[in-house]
Design a protein around this motif. Structure first.
Motif, PDB file in Angstrom:
ATOM      1  N   ALA A   1      17.315  -3.653 -15.810  1.00 31.26           N
ATOM      2  CA  ALA A   1      17.291  -3.073 -14.454  1.00 31.26           C
ATOM      3  C   ALA A   1      15.892  -2.532 -14.174  1.00 31.26           C
ATOM      4  O   ALA A   1      15.232  -1.978 -15.054  1.00 31.26           O
ATOM      5  CB  ALA A   1      18.320  -1.958 -14.361  1.00 31.26           C
ATOM      6  N   LYS A   2      15.427  -2.728 -12.937  1.00 25.54           N
ATOM      7  CA  LYS A   2      14.068  -2.295 -12.581  1.00 25.54           C
ATOM      8  C   LYS A   2      14.090  -0.862 -12.075  1.00 25.54           C
ATOM      9  O   LYS A   2      14.892  -0.529 -11.192  1.00 25.54           O
ATOM     10  CB  LYS A   2      13.476  -3.195 -11.491  1.00 25.54           C
ATOM     11  N   PRO A   3      13.195  -0.020 -12.614  1.00 25.40           N
ATOM     12  CA  PRO A   3      13.132   1.359 -12.126  1.00 25.40           C
ATOM     13  C   PRO A   3      12.553   1.379 -10.719  1.00 25.40           C
ATOM     14  O   PRO A   3      11.733   0.533 -10.357  1.00 25.40           O
ATOM     15  CB  PRO A   3      12.175   2.035 -13.107  1.00 25.40           C
ATOM     16  N   SER A   4      13.030   2.358  -9.917  1.00 28.75           N
ATOM     17  CA  SER A   4      12.510   2.480  -8.558  1.00 28.75           C
ATOM     18  C   SER A   4      11.279   3.380  -8.587  1.00 28.75           C
ATOM     19  O   SER A   4      11.387   4.596  -8.572  1.00 28.75           O
ATOM     20  CB  SER A   4      13.605   3.068  -7.668  1.00 28.75           C
ATOM     21  N   LEU A   5      10.115   2.774  -8.653  1.00 27.36           N
ATOM     22  CA  LEU A   5       8.874   3.548  -8.732  1.00 27.36           C
ATOM     23  C   LEU A   5       8.526   4.088  -7.349  1.00 27.36           C
ATOM     24  O   LEU A   5       9.060   3.620  -6.330  1.00 27.36           O
ATOM     25  CB  LEU A   5       7.727   2.675  -9.265  1.00 27.36           C
ATOM     26  N   ASN A   6       7.610   5.061  -7.313  1.00 30.09           N
ATOM     27  CA  ASN A   6       7.214   5.658  -6.033  1.00 30.09           C
ATOM     28  C   ASN A   6       6.481   4.660  -5.145  1.00 30.09           C
ATOM     29  O   ASN A   6       5.618   3.927  -5.616  1.00 30.09           O
ATOM     30  CB  ASN A   6       6.275   6.849  -6.273  1.00 30.09           C
ATOM     31  N   ASP A   7       6.810   4.685  -3.860  1.00 28.43           N
ATOM     32  CA  ASP A   7       6.071   3.863  -2.898  1.00 28.43           C
ATOM     33  C   ASP A   7       4.661   4.423  -2.761  1.00 28.43           C
ATOM     34  O   ASP A   7       4.421   5.599  -3.043  1.00 28.43           O
ATOM     35  CB  ASP A   7       6.743   3.923  -1.519  1.00 28.43           C
ATOM     36  N   PHE A   8       3.754   3.592  -2.348  1.00 32.06           N
ATOM     37  CA  PHE A   8       2.424   4.107  -2.006  1.00 32.06           C
ATOM     38  C   PHE A   8       1.943   3.411  -0.747  1.00 32.06           C
ATOM     39  O   PHE A   8       2.470   2.369  -0.366  1.00 32.06           O
ATOM     40  CB  PHE A   8       1.424   3.928  -3.168  1.00 32.06           C
ATOM     41  N   GLU A   9       0.958   4.037  -0.114  1.00 35.62           N
ATOM     42  CA  GLU A   9       0.476   3.461   1.140  1.00 35.62           C
ATOM     43  C   GLU A   9      -0.522   2.359   0.832  1.00 35.62           C
ATOM     44  O   GLU A   9      -1.483   2.565   0.077  1.00 35.62           O
ATOM     45  CB  GLU A   9      -0.192   4.540   2.000  1.00 35.62           C
ATOM     46  N   PHE A  10      -0.272   1.195   1.368  1.00 37.85           N
ATOM     47  CA  PHE A  10      -1.174   0.069   1.144  1.00 37.85           C
ATOM     48  C   PHE A  10      -2.399   0.213   2.051  1.00 37.85           C
ATOM     49  O   PHE A  10      -2.271   0.373   3.253  1.00 37.85           O
ATOM     50  CB  PHE A  10      -0.447  -1.249   1.456  1.00 37.85           C
ATOM     51  N   VAL A  11      -3.554   0.197   1.422  1.00 38.51           N
ATOM     52  CA  VAL A  11      -4.785   0.277   2.222  1.00 38.51           C
ATOM     53  C   VAL A  11      -5.416  -1.114   2.223  1.00 38.51           C
ATOM     54  O   VAL A  11      -5.902  -1.571   1.188  1.00 38.51           O
ATOM     55  CB  VAL A  11      -5.774   1.307   1.628  1.00 38.51           C
ATOM     56  N   PRO A  12      -5.358  -1.799   3.367  1.00 37.76           N
ATOM     57  CA  PRO A  12      -5.907  -3.157   3.369  1.00 37.76           C
ATOM     58  C   PRO A  12      -7.404  -3.149   3.107  1.00 37.76           C
ATOM     59  O   PRO A  12      -8.114  -2.254   3.566  1.00 37.76           O
ATOM     60  CB  PRO A  12      -5.607  -3.684   4.779  1.00 37.76           C
ATOM     61  N   THR A  13      -7.848  -4.119   2.314  1.00 33.58           N
ATOM     62  CA  THR A  13      -9.290  -4.190   2.027  1.00 33.58           C
ATOM     63  C   THR A  13      -9.896  -5.400   2.745  1.00 33.58           C
ATOM     64  O   THR A  13     -10.975  -5.832   2.423  1.00 33.58           O
ATOM     65  CB  THR A  13      -9.551  -4.315   0.520  1.00 33.58           C
ATOM     66  N   ASN A  14      -9.113  -5.942   3.706  1.00 30.17           N
ATOM     67  CA  ASN A  14      -9.602  -7.144   4.387  1.00 30.17           C
ATOM     68  C   ASN A  14     -10.586  -6.774   5.496  1.00 30.17           C
ATOM     69  O   ASN A  14     -10.564  -7.345   6.572  1.00 30.17           O
ATOM     70  CB  ASN A  14      -8.437  -7.975   4.940  1.00 30.17           C
ATOM     71  N   SER A  15     -11.462  -5.797   5.162  1.00 28.32           N
ATOM     72  CA  SER A  15     -12.464  -5.387   6.132  1.00 28.32           C
ATOM     73  C   SER A  15     -13.374  -6.573   6.423  1.00 28.32           C
ATOM     74  O   SER A  15     -13.605  -7.415   5.563  1.00 28.32           O
ATOM     75  CB  SER A  15     -13.277  -4.241   5.565  1.00 28.32           C
ATOM     76  N   LYS A  16     -13.863  -6.620   7.641  1.00 32.58           N
ATOM     77  CA  LYS A  16     -14.719  -7.742   8.033  1.00 32.58           C
ATOM     78  C   LYS A  16     -16.010  -7.699   7.228  1.00 32.58           C
ATOM     79  O   LYS A  16     -16.663  -6.674   7.122  1.00 32.58           O
ATOM     80  CB  LYS A  16     -15.048  -7.636   9.517  1.00 32.58           C
ATOM     81  N   ILE A  17     -16.351  -8.819   6.613  1.00 29.98           N
ATOM     82  CA  ILE A  17     -17.650  -8.877   5.953  1.00 29.98           C
ATOM     83  C   ILE A  17     -18.452  -9.988   6.609  1.00 29.98           C
ATOM     84  O   ILE A  17     -17.878 -10.963   7.114  1.00 29.98           O
ATOM     85  CB  ILE A  17     -17.531  -9.074   4.423  1.00 29.98           C
ATOM     86  N   THR A  18     -19.749  -9.840   6.620  1.00 30.67           N
ATOM     87  CA  THR A  18     -20.563 -10.797   7.377  1.00 30.67           C
ATOM     88  C   THR A  18     -21.435 -11.667   6.484  1.00 30.67           C
ATOM     89  O   THR A  18     -21.996 -12.651   6.912  1.00 30.67           O
ATOM     90  CB  THR A  18     -21.472 -10.055   8.385  1.00 30.67           C
ATOM     91  N   THR A  19     -21.552 -11.265   5.211  1.00 27.84           N
ATOM     92  CA  THR A  19     -22.305 -12.126   4.287  1.00 27.84           C
ATOM     93  C   THR A  19     -21.461 -12.336   3.038  1.00 27.84           C
ATOM     94  O   THR A  19     -20.589 -11.536   2.727  1.00 27.84           O
ATOM     95  CB  THR A  19     -23.642 -11.475   3.849  1.00 27.84           C
ATOM     96  N   ASN A  20     -21.741 -13.428   2.333  1.00 25.53           N
ATOM     97  CA  ASN A  20     -20.975 -13.705   1.117  1.00 25.53           C
ATOM     98  C   ASN A  20     -21.361 -12.704   0.027  1.00 25.53           C
ATOM     99  O   ASN A  20     -22.556 -12.539  -0.248  1.00 25.53           O
ATOM    100  CB  ASN A  20     -21.299 -15.102   0.600  1.00 25.53           C
ATOM    101  N   PRO A  21     -20.364 -12.055  -0.604  1.00 20.60           N
ATOM    102  CA  PRO A  21     -20.704 -11.131  -1.687  1.00 20.60           C
ATOM    103  C   PRO A  21     -21.391 -11.889  -2.837  1.00 20.60           C
ATOM    104  O   PRO A  21     -21.005 -13.002  -3.154  1.00 20.60           O
ATOM    105  CB  PRO A  21     -19.347 -10.594  -2.144  1.00 20.60           C
ATOM    106  N   MET A  22     -22.408 -11.284  -3.408  1.00 26.17           N
ATOM    107  CA  MET A  22     -23.122 -11.887  -4.549  1.00 26.17           C
ATOM    108  C   MET A  22     -22.697 -11.158  -5.810  1.00 26.17           C
ATOM    109  O   MET A  22     -22.841  -9.938  -5.900  1.00 26.17           O
ATOM    110  CB  MET A  22     -24.627 -11.745  -4.300  1.00 26.17           C
ATOM    111  N   LEU A  23     -22.133 -11.881  -6.765  1.00 22.68           N
ATOM    112  CA  LEU A  23     -21.693 -11.245  -8.010  1.00 22.68           C
ATOM    113  C   LEU A  23     -22.856 -11.255  -8.994  1.00 22.68           C
ATOM    114  O   LEU A  23     -23.209 -12.318  -9.509  1.00 22.68           O
ATOM    115  CB  LEU A  23     -20.517 -12.012  -8.615  1.00 22.68           C
TER     116      LEU A  23
END
Ligand code: NAI
Length: 483
Positions: A346-368
């Motif tokens: 059985a799966k324990p019911s863990l606490n919910d959390f607020e999802f913070v989207p990280t799909n912020s607009k980016i204008t250049t390709n990230p360089m790793l």
């Protein structure tokens, strides 16, 4: 919260309808925006299998829940699944494999509980598809393992392991043979492991890993692997728990994440409303947990586990003496079991959390970028040439092109040294590597490589050249025998 949903092809629309039905019955705070992706979109003339509107919606919402999609046959057509994962840099493929009551396997019958997660690097390795024919007989693929790419997936694996309270994380690799590529992946794993002191981190050679997984799968918790090895090992693990129909999959990126079933479009049963929606539902539960909806995810998963435990099944698995349900009935059975607890796992019911989207607009390709660059020098070059001569004859010609700075050191064929020493029992193909190096600790300029290319090309068909780099005085290429 709004998510993008792509039904997919074949059984896709049927299983998606069943899963969304379960989600709606659970009153999830989700809005579903359907997008056009798949074979039928290819057929309409969109070469990447998705409409520009679909691409824009997914990029805006950051979450894609998708059914299986057919890759049209024929050259020049890329899989929409692979394109999506690569375009949006979903660098970590996470797949959870657990023993499910009601799904009989050799392990469940033996009382061995499987509960492990594979995190597979999802972008690099040979999946870049950078391949060339060097001669008509010799094909090569480039295998990219990068520090930045390895860091992203390995860090994700440690973070995920920590969140789910895992005790052990294992790096599978083949660094004993591929010392630079798998060696880099393992080096990054060992560096990151130092930051997570509460998790036991170890590594294992991938062939040994496969042997241990099929004999004692219960010993493993989280396993992180490079792309191709992870692809194979994760399907092996699907077999441990009853097949692809029971294996969910998440493709996690920094901005966009994709949740999908791992099986295909099952054209043989499409349109019959008999497909098993479990894999897509489990992938959807991964998505709910990613979005912070922990308690609803546990409630739905417990209802699914209870349903399976009760012997309810679709036609592709389960006790044949119990009549099977169709897709719609199976989904309804899960809804009817909302609030029930399975006896096992059985799966324990863990606490919910607020999802913070990280799909912020980016204008250049990230360089790793990895660690700071050390001083660079060139030690020589490997020239790959086409020839049907014996190695001694090739050496005699190549030796004439030696310069004061660049000497012919070895010749190899398929990586096996054939000159200055070798064995007549080594089979040859019509492609040799000639390694020219400057002396010990000496270095040359790029122009010296180009000059040598120019003179060698008078006698040989050169298919490719690889510069022998050094950083911080250390050789950054695999050594030849005896070097
Ligand atoms: P498949 O997974 O579609 O089918 C293999 C066998 O498993 C078939 O007998 C099928 O009936 C059965 N099966 C698969 N899913 C099932 C489910 N949910 N319930 C009951 N039975 C199920 O693999 P196949 O035939 O190799 O591929 C068919 C198509 O799917 C191809 O066009 C392929 O490109 C595509 N595909 C798409 C994937 C994705 O979208 N992620 C992954 C794998 C294949």
């Amino acid at each position: 919260m709004k998510i993008a949903v792509a039904n997919g092809d074949g059984i896709g629309p049927e299983i998606m309808e069943a899963v969304i039905g379960v989600f709606k019955a659970a009153e999830l705070p989700l809005e579903y925006q359907f997008v056009d992706m798949g074979k039928w979109v290819f057929d309409k003339g969109f070469s990447n299998g998705m409409t520009p509107e679909a691409k824009a919606t997914i990029e805006q919402l950051g979450i894609l829940f998708k059914g299986p999609m057919e890759t049209p046959k024929g050259k020049g057509v890329k899989s929409v699944n692979v394109t999506a994962r690569k375009t949006w840099n979903t660098y970590a493929n996470e797949r959870h494999f657990q023993t499910l009551s009601g799904v009989n396997t050799v392990f469940s019958k033996a009382g061995v509980n499987v509960d492990l997660t594979i995190v597979r690097e999802n972008i690099e390795d040979t999946y870049g598809g950078v391949e060339h024919m060097l001669t008509q007989d010799v094909a090569v693929a480039r295998r990219f393992i990068t520090r930045g790419g390895s860091e992203q997936v390995i860090r994700y694996a440690f973070e995920m392991a920590q969140k789910k309270g895992a005790k052990r994380i294992t790096c599978g690799h083949k660094a004993n043979i591929m010392k630079l590529t798998d060696g880099l992946f393992l080096e990054v794993f060992n560096e990151i492991a130092k930051e997570y002191k509460d998790i036991k981190a170890d590594d294992i050679i991938v062939d040994d890993l496969c042997m241990k997984l099929v004999s004692r799968p219960d010993l493993f918790d989280v396993i992180v692997l490079t792309n191709l090895q992870g692809d194979i090992v994760s399907d092996l693990c699907a077999g441990l728990v009853g097949g692809l129909g029971f294996a969910p999959s998440s493709n996690i990126g920094d901005h966009i994440s994709i949740f999908e079933a791992v099986h295909g479009t099952a054209p043989d049963i499409a349109g019959k409303n008999i497909a098993n929606p479990t894999s897509l539902l489990l992938s959807g539960l991964n998505m709910l947990r990613h979005l912070g909806l922990m308690s609803k995810a546990a409630m739905i998963e417990n209802a699914l586990l209870y349903t399976l435990e009760s012997g309810v099944h679709t036609g592709d698995f389960g006790d044949k003496s119990i009549p099977s349900l169709n897709t719609t009935q199976f989904a309804q059975a899960i809804i009817d079991n909302f609030g029930k607890q399975p006896k096992v796992n059985a799966k324990p019911s863990l606490n919910d959390f607020e999802f913070v989207p990280t799909n912020s607009k980016i204008t250049t390709n990230p360089m790793l970028l990895g660690k700071k660059k050390e001083e660079h020098a060139i030690a020589g070059a490997d020239f790959f040439i086409e020839s049907e001569l014996q190695a001694d004859a090739i050496a005699e010609i190549a030796n004439k092109h030696e310069t004061a700075d660049l000497k012919l050191l070895i010749i190899s064929n398929r990586g096996t040294q054939v000159w200055p020493t070798g064995s007549v029992y080594t089979n040859l193909v019509n492609q040799f590597r000639l390694r020219f190096e400057a002396g010990e600790n000496a270095s040359i300029a790029q122009q010296d490589v180009i000059s040598l290319y120019s003179t060698l090309s008078k006698d040989f068909q050169i298919s490719s050249v690889e510069v022998l780099n050094m950083w911080g005085g250390k050789k950054a290429y695999s050594l030849a025998q005896g070097q």
